[in-house]
Write an enzyme that holds these catalytic residues in place. Structure first.
Site, PDB file in Angstrom:
ATOM      1  N   ARG A 121       0.762  -1.606   0.156  1.00 50.38           N
ATOM      2  CA  ARG A 121       0.579  -0.086  -0.171  1.00 50.38           C
ATOM      3  C   ARG A 121       1.016   0.958  -0.457  1.00 50.38           C
ATOM      4  O   ARG A 121       0.907   2.339   1.199  1.00 50.38           O
ATOM      5  CB  ARG A 121      -0.903   0.441   0.925  1.00 50.38           C
TER       6      ARG A 121
ATOM      7  N   GLN B 270      -1.204   3.131  -5.516  1.00 49.08           N
ATOM      8  CA  GLN B 270      -2.314   3.676  -5.189  1.00 49.08           C
ATOM      9  C   GLN B 270      -4.066   2.803  -6.054  1.00 49.08           C
ATOM     10  O   GLN B 270      -4.746   2.524  -6.224  1.00 49.08           O
ATOM     11  CB  GLN B 270      -2.630   4.954  -4.686  1.00 49.08           C
TER      12      GLN B 270
ATOM     13  N   ASP C  50      -5.001  -0.663  -6.119  1.00 50.99           N
ATOM     14  CA  ASP C  50      -5.360  -0.743  -4.246  1.00 50.99           C
ATOM     15  C   ASP C  50      -6.759  -1.048  -4.134  1.00 50.99           C
ATOM     16  O   ASP C  50      -7.356  -0.562  -3.796  1.00 50.99           O
ATOM     17  CB  ASP C  50      -4.660   0.217  -2.833  1.00 50.99           C
TER      18      ASP C  50
ATOM     19  N   SER D 129      -8.268  -1.395  -0.387  1.00 46.26           N
ATOM     20  CA  SER D 129      -9.316   0.673  -0.602  1.00 46.26           C
ATOM     21  C   SER D 129     -10.272  -0.126  -0.895  1.00 46.26           C
ATOM     22  O   SER D 129     -11.483   0.453  -0.879  1.00 46.26           O
ATOM     23  CB  SER D 129      -8.534   0.717  -0.766  1.00 46.26           C
TER      24      SER D 129
END
Ligand code: NAD
Length: 362
Positions: free
Chosen positions: A118, A123, A126, A129
């Protein structure tokens, strides 16, 4: 590359690993996409939409160069992968030892979406998330649905209705989304996390930080560390005092690779008012509430405890769309020029790779 997209077969799984929008981009980049018939239908993506995006709808998805999935494959499915094939999905490397061994023995190069580091550079990949965002949103909606009260304050001809008071415990990605959603519904929202750094994020969403006097440590990666038994007992005791004030408690507390911390003992549930609702997003790893039954909704003395699993699957359209974009970003990383170039000195590639074809000794 030939990319195969099987229909998910795990019980209750409605998501699909690629959606037509992403398939079209991959086709444009020169890849061949084969989607199993009906793979997207539970997520509202028809075969015709994949065909329109330039994908082939067919059955031969398991012999592709890269197979993309949401859930780990079953034993039967894994047996259909060829040695050297790349597999991408939530492969559960920390808990499914048997499945990981099986893939390793077969020489499959497995990338676990949950193992992608992470870091800022990763990002866009991810999926923890993206799926937690869906789960947190849905948790607030489930709470609103199960609550025998309004969420917002209402002024009506029949008098004023007080807004619901909500506590979100664990303000990571899912918790912050639950806070934001409950705020939009008009509830009075409080948040709590053992990571002090989160206080500001809770307040920036218009919620209040509930100070329980318990502060944990934070790892370099931004995760909480497990509380000491004394801190955990203090947290339980403080929560037991404060919970009766709340109509809804949404719990999302987690420590990576560990069972969910038990925050709400049975006695604290018994102190809550009838009609109150607990939505336990940590049910997947055992639950934050002692009474949570994973996969079930139960009633304990008039308090509803929702232990539903896999909430992202219940919002399969957007959950799949976000997941597919994460997969696309990983594919772009693994094959920047269109062909796989697996550089195991790269932090993302080596971090996400959980099974790998052993190099044969010369
Ligand atoms: P998670 O699902 O592992 O945990 C959820 C929350 O539970 C965390 O906020 C944690 O602090 C909290 N928690 C743990 N024990 C608790 C307890 N006893 N009581 C109350 N709360 C408790 O976490 P997550 O949402 O996946 O991510 C957590 C953090 O990781 C993020 O807030 C962020 O700082 C970091 N992160 C970084 C990136 C990035 O840089 N790319 C991406 C995602 C997350």
């Amino acid at each position: 590359m030939r990319i195969g997209v099987p229909r998910e077969t795990a019980e209750g799984e409605r998501r699909v690993a690629l959606v037509p929008e992403v398939a079209a981009k991959l086709v444009e980049a020169g890849h061949e996409i084969v989607v199993e018939g009906g793979a997207g239908s539970a997520a509202s993506f028809a075969d015709a939409a994949f065909a329109e995006a330039g994908a082939t709808v067919g059955e031969s998805v398991w012999d592709a160069d890269v197979v993309v999935k949401v859930q780990k494959p079953s034993a039967v499915e894994a047996a259909r992968l060829h040695s050297g094939a790349v597999l991408i999905g939530f492969l559960q490397p920390l808990t499914d030892t048997e499945g990981i061994e099986r893939l390793t023995e077969q020489g499959v190069v497995g990338f676990a979406m949950e193992s992608i580091p992470r870091i800022t550079r990763a990002q866009s990949m991810d999926a923890l998330s993206s799926q937690a965002t869906v789960g947190g949103y849905k948790a607030a909606l489930i709470a609103a649905d199960r609550l025998p009260r309004f969420m917002p304050m209402l002024t009506t001809a029949a008098g004023t209705v007080q807004p619901a008071k909500i506590l979100v415990i664990g303000a990571g990605v899912a918790g912050l989304q639950a806070i934001a959603t409950a705020r939009r519904l008009g509830a009075v929202v409080f948040g709590f996390d053992v990571r002090e750094a989160v206080r500001e994020q809770i307040e920036s969403l218009g919620a209040k930080f509930l100070d329980l006097g318990v502060k944990g440590e934070e790892t370099a990666g931004g995760y909480a560390t497990e509380l000491t038994p004394e801190q955990q007992a203090q947290q339980q005791a403080e929560l037991e005092k404060r919970l009766p004030e709340f109509d809804v408690v949404i719990t999302t507390a987690a420590i990576p690779g560990r069972p969910a911390p038990k925050l709400i003992p049975a006695s604290a549930v018994e102190a809550m008012r009838p009609g109150s609702v607990i939505v336990d997003l940590a049910a997947e790893t055992g639950g934050n509430c002692e009474l949570t039954e994973p996969g079930e909704d139960i009633d304990h003395g008039g308090v509803t405890i929702v232990g539903r699993l896999n909430l992202p699957s219940e919002m399969a359209y957007h959950a799949s769309q976000l997941y597919a974009r994460n997969v696309q970003a990983l594919l772009n990383h693994l094959a920047p020029e269109g062909e796989l170039v697996l550089d195991f000195d790269d932090e993302i590639t080596s971090g996400a790779c959980v099974t790998r074809k052993e190099a044969k000794p010369e």
